[in-house]
Design a protein around this motif. Structure first.
Motif, PDB file in Angstrom:
ATOM      1  N   THR A 252      37.808  40.272  42.529  1.00 52.47           N
ATOM      2  CA  THR A 252      38.722  39.853  41.474  1.00 52.47           C
ATOM      3  C   THR A 252      39.946  40.748  41.498  1.00 52.47           C
ATOM      4  O   THR A 252      39.866  41.916  41.920  1.00 52.47           O
ATOM      5  CB  THR A 252      38.078  39.917  40.078  1.00 52.47           C
ATOM      6  N   VAL A 253      41.077  40.216  41.048  1.00 57.48           N
ATOM      7  CA  VAL A 253      42.297  41.003  40.934  1.00 57.48           C
ATOM      8  C   VAL A 253      42.140  42.075  39.860  1.00 57.48           C
ATOM      9  O   VAL A 253      42.829  43.094  39.881  1.00 57.48           O
ATOM     10  CB  VAL A 253      43.505  40.091  40.627  1.00 57.48           C
ATOM     11  N   GLU A 285      43.569  33.754  37.809  1.00 57.46           N
ATOM     12  CA  GLU A 285      44.790  33.134  37.281  1.00 57.46           C
ATOM     13  C   GLU A 285      44.795  33.182  35.747  1.00 57.46           C
ATOM     14  O   GLU A 285      45.840  33.471  35.127  1.00 57.46           O
ATOM     15  CB  GLU A 285      44.894  31.685  37.762  1.00 57.46           C
ATOM     16  N   GLU A 286      43.655  32.935  35.132  1.00 59.08           N
ATOM     17  CA  GLU A 286      43.567  32.970  33.672  1.00 59.08           C
ATOM     18  C   GLU A 286      43.721  34.401  33.148  1.00 59.08           C
ATOM     19  O   GLU A 286      44.346  34.626  32.105  1.00 59.08           O
ATOM     20  CB  GLU A 286      42.234  32.384  33.217  1.00 59.08           C
ATOM     21  N   GLU A 303      46.284  46.601  31.611  1.00 57.91           N
ATOM     22  CA  GLU A 303      45.917  46.248  32.980  1.00 57.91           C
ATOM     23  C   GLU A 303      45.164  44.908  32.972  1.00 57.91           C
ATOM     24  O   GLU A 303      44.669  44.466  31.935  1.00 57.91           O
ATOM     25  CB  GLU A 303      45.096  47.351  33.628  1.00 57.91           C
ATOM     26  N   PRO A 304      45.074  44.235  34.125  1.00 62.80           N
ATOM     27  CA  PRO A 304      44.484  42.895  34.157  1.00 62.80           C
ATOM     28  C   PRO A 304      43.099  42.781  33.515  1.00 62.80           C
ATOM     29  O   PRO A 304      42.848  41.864  32.725  1.00 62.80           O
ATOM     30  CB  PRO A 304      44.443  42.570  35.656  1.00 62.80           C
ATOM     31  N   ALA A 345      54.038  41.895  41.195  1.00 60.40           N
ATOM     32  CA  ALA A 345      53.820  40.706  42.024  1.00 60.40           C
ATOM     33  C   ALA A 345      53.904  39.415  41.240  1.00 60.40           C
ATOM     34  O   ALA A 345      54.234  38.364  41.791  1.00 60.40           O
ATOM     35  CB  ALA A 345      52.464  40.804  42.724  1.00 60.40           C
ATOM     36  N   GLN A 346      53.615  39.461  39.937  1.00 58.66           N
ATOM     37  CA  GLN A 346      53.642  38.234  39.141  1.00 58.66           C
ATOM     38  C   GLN A 346      54.855  38.153  38.213  1.00 58.66           C
ATOM     39  O   GLN A 346      54.920  37.303  37.336  1.00 58.66           O
ATOM     40  CB  GLN A 346      52.362  38.119  38.310  1.00 58.66           C
TER      41      GLN A 346
END
Length: 372
Positions: A252-253, A285-286, A303-304, A345-346
């Motif tokens: 996972t990212v 993505e979510e 953070e993600p 990056a996003q």
């Protein structure tokens, strides 16, 4: 009148922690992190629930985020590390060791430096956010990159500690959980009561276990009259609780929860079951969409992995699983600067213009079109 200087969570909650009155706390002033009530996201959710009208006060949504990214090394790990390292020093340990996806290594390295002892950290090669790796290296830890994932590193740490003079400071160390439970105390102290629902990211599963311990202690001692429903969320590529068994190659990212075999599985499952809560999963993505939403709607950069707690709360509110009128706390486990590469990056690339007044004015007007 002078306000007493805050000196860390051990001093604040010493009577609820397994330390003596004279135990010297190894502290960096951790804890006491903000509990921020969301405004814009909550209003948008109310509009969604009420057909674009948020006038029904019985359906008002209170979402708070416990912003653990404002701890000294930028994550919730500092809460447990201050206790783990304090105990290690009290026992005469000269070195600590951990396996880590990043945040634990950063925290262990910092607290070891503070204590004047050595930190050994095992991290997966090429699978750690650079912000976290930089911290561990700058704090002077001995960093060992293994050709394997976190779960392999955790197994190695447990094996080597049987013969080497090192203290494990992963969440299998019970003092880690003791320190982390203080976040629940802070939430209840701030609100005056527990939330109705508490939403958390779940990786190694120590944090959901720690929060439940904190809520349970206040409830047991009659400080509060109830406990919240505990809701844990995992990345789809690293969701052992949803699969019902360990995941051999988690991906996972959200690197902080890229863990396939949680060490606190039983206590986390116990918290979920005893509270009447649930586990759920989200795609990368979510997760990234929730991270952007929180940053752009509320000005809070996490953070993600942290953002998955908000993603979970929003989905469950929209589906009715969490009813309108509920008070919800989402734990944001780490600061967004832990993983700057993923954030950049996003994001939209900066606009390059000439260093001229007219160019700046034109760029401003173009970007303001359609915003009013």
């Amino acid at each position: 009148m002078n306000t007493p200087r805050y000196t860390g969570l051990i001093d604040r909650y010493r009577d609820r922690l397994p330390v003596r009155e004279d135990t010297r706390a190894v502290s960096l002033g951790e804890g006491n992190t903000p509990l921020i009530r969301l405004q814009n996201i909550s209003r948008d959710l109310e509009g969604h629930l009420h057909g674009k009208s948020a006038n029904d006060l019985t359906k008002r949504i209170e979402i708070y985020v416990k912003y653990e990214g404002l701890n000294p090394t930028g994550s919730f790990k500092d809460r447990g590390m201050t206790m783990a390292v304090t105990q290690a020093v009290a026992e005469g340990s000269r070195a600590i060791i951990c396996a880590s996806t990043g945040n634990t290594s950063a925290s262990a390295a910092a607290y070891a430096a503070r204590a004047g002892i050595t930190a050994f950290v095992l991290i997966p090669e090429g699978k750690i956010a650079l912000g976290k790796l930089a911290q561990a290296m700058m704090h002077g830890a001995i960093v060992l990159q293994i050709r394997g994932n976190f779960d392999a590193g955790m197994q190695l740490v447990k094996e080597v500690a049987e013969s080497a003079p090192v203290t494990i400071v992963n969440s299998i160390n019970p003092y880690r959980i003791q320190g982390q439970k203080t976040a629940a105390f802070e939430i209840m102290d701030a609100l005056g009561h527990p939330p109705d629902y508490h939403c958390l990211p779940v990786g190694n599963a120590g944090n959901i276990s720690a929060y439940w311990l904190g809520y349970t202690e206040y409830y047991r001692d009659g400080v509060v009259g109830k406990r919240p429903v505990m809701c844990g969320y995992q990345a789809t590529g690293a969701a052992p609780f949803l699969r019902g068994h360990p995941v051999e190659n988690p991906e996972t990212v959200a690197t902080a929860i890229r863990i396939g075999n949680p060490q606190s599985w039983e206590t986390a499952a116990g918290a979920q079951q005893e509270s009447g809560g649930w586990f759920d999963e989200f795609t990368d993505e979510e997760i990234l969409a929730a991270q952007r939403l929180l940053a752009q709607k509320e000005g809070i950069f996490c953070e993600p992995a942290s953002a998955i707690s908000l993603a979970g709360a929003m989905r469950d509110i929209k589906s009715g699983k969490i009813p309108g009128g509920s008070r919800i706390v989402c734990t944001l486990t780490g600061h967004g600067l832990k993983d700057p590469d993923t954030a950049i990056a996003q994001s939209t690339s900066p606009t390059v213009i000439n260093a001229e007044l007219e160019s700046v004015r034109k760029a401003i007007l173009e970007n303001l079109e359609g915003t009013t």
